[in-house]
Design a protein around this motif. Structure first.
Motif, short mmCIF file in Angstrom:
data_model
loop_
_atom_site.label_atom_id
_atom_site.label_comp_id
_atom_site.label_asym_id
_atom_site.label_seq_id
_atom_site.Cartn_x
_atom_site.Cartn_y
_atom_site.Cartn_z
N ALA A 168 0.81 -1.21 0.00
CA ALA A 168 0.00 0.00 0.00
C ALA A 168 0.85 1.26 0.00
CB ALA A 168 -0.94 0.00 1.20
N GLU A 169 2.10 1.16 0.40
CA GLU A 169 2.99 2.31 0.43
C GLU A 169 3.75 2.51 -0.88
OE1 GLU A 169 5.37 2.87 3.91
OE2 GLU A 169 3.88 1.96 5.24
N VAL A 170 3.47 1.66 -1.85
CA VAL A 170 4.08 1.82 -3.17
C VAL A 170 3.20 2.76 -3.97
CG1 VAL A 170 4.84 0.65 -5.28
CG2 VAL A 170 5.10 -0.48 -3.06
N THR A 171 3.60 4.00 -4.08
CA THR A 171 2.76 5.03 -4.71
C THR A 171 3.38 5.66 -5.95
OG1 THR A 171 3.73 6.69 -3.22
CG2 THR A 171 1.69 5.61 -2.50
N ALA A 172 4.62 5.32 -6.27
CA ALA A 172 5.27 5.89 -7.45
C ALA A 172 4.55 5.44 -8.72
CB ALA A 172 6.74 5.47 -7.50
N ASP A 173 4.68 6.22 -9.77
CA ASP A 173 4.09 5.87 -11.06
C ASP A 173 4.65 4.53 -11.53
OD1 ASP A 173 4.13 5.87 -14.18
OD2 ASP A 173 2.69 7.44 -13.63
N PRO A 174 3.81 3.65 -12.06
CA PRO A 174 4.31 2.33 -12.50
C PRO A 174 5.49 2.42 -13.47
CG PRO A 174 1.93 2.31 -12.43
CD PRO A 174 2.35 3.72 -12.16
#
Length: 234
Positions: free
Chosen positions: A84-90
């Motif tokens: 859930a803390e992975v928020t960077a653009d794919p």
């Protein structure tokens, strides 16, 4: 004939004892994580968990088949929170990998009694599956496929889980009030070695004791990223 209420009851038939709280998986997991975050807690027992819940410990087994099943659920919750803390653009696949690694380390250190289980447990839960998908997607965007894709995912997962679990164990045993994301020394105390027998150690002893666990952890993550870049170039 006496009309006094029987022991344990009031007039009208009400019970004097309070009903035990109703248990469900979510409440048990929340209590398990709260217990794991308690300073000095390096393992979780069903007995201690039952006391925290105000319930008979055996009631926990109505929701989890075994202690291992319980720990799998707790670990999967932590892994899911990391994802859930992975928020960077794919498209920024490198940063997504770093975000996942940093979040995993921070959460394992905060809940060491659960984090250490990552070296021996596979959860097969939604949190773990989401994490696998994030890593495979990142390396796919790096240009990897086939064996290179699978091997780099496995290398990253092995490093992140085992290293984060080891750091969590070491910090949990040391105790203290250091923040979850603060680095700790990799070596405990000064590295004493006779320079006549261990000249190489003596020559870099100061640098060795300056090593910090978080920096080494992320150095390993960056090494996997560089390997993926190299493999993608063919």
């Amino acid at each position: 004939m006496s009309t006094a209420a029987s022991p344990g009851r009031r007039g009208g038939g009400e019970r004097t004892s309070e009903a035990r709280p109703r248990l469900d998986r979510e409440r048990i997991i929340a209590a398990g994580l709260a217990l794991a975050a308690t300073p000095g807690t390096t393992s979780i027992s069903v007995r201690d968990l039952g006391e925290r819940l105000g319930a008979d410990p055996t009631a926990i087994y109505r929701h989890f088949r075994s202690k291992e099943h319980l720990m799998q659920a707790l670990l999967d919750e932590l892994i899911g929170r990391s994802v859930a803390e992975v928020t960077a653009d794919p498209a920024d696949w490198r940063e997504r990998i770093r975000q996942l690694a940093r979040a995993t380390l921070r959460l394992f250190v905060h809940y060491p009694a659960v984090g250490v289980e990552a070296t021996v447990l596979t959860t097969h839960g939604p949190g773990e599956l989401d994490a696998v998908e994030v890593m495979l997607d990142a390396f796919s965007r790096a240009g990897l496929e086939g064996d290179d894709l699978v091997r780099h995912y496995a290398l990253l997962a092995s490093h992140v889980l085992s290293s984060a679990a080891g750091i969590a164990r070491a910090r949990g045993e040391r105790g203290g009030t250091r923040a979850d994301d603060d680095p700790s020394p990799w070596f405990e105390g000064p590295l004493l070695a006779d320079p006549r027998r261990y000249p190489r150690i003596a020559s870099v002893s100061t640098r060795l004791v300056e090593l910090e666990d978080r920096d080494l952890f992320m150095l390993g993550v960056d090494a996997v990223i560089r390997s993926a870049e190299h493999a993608a170039r063919g």
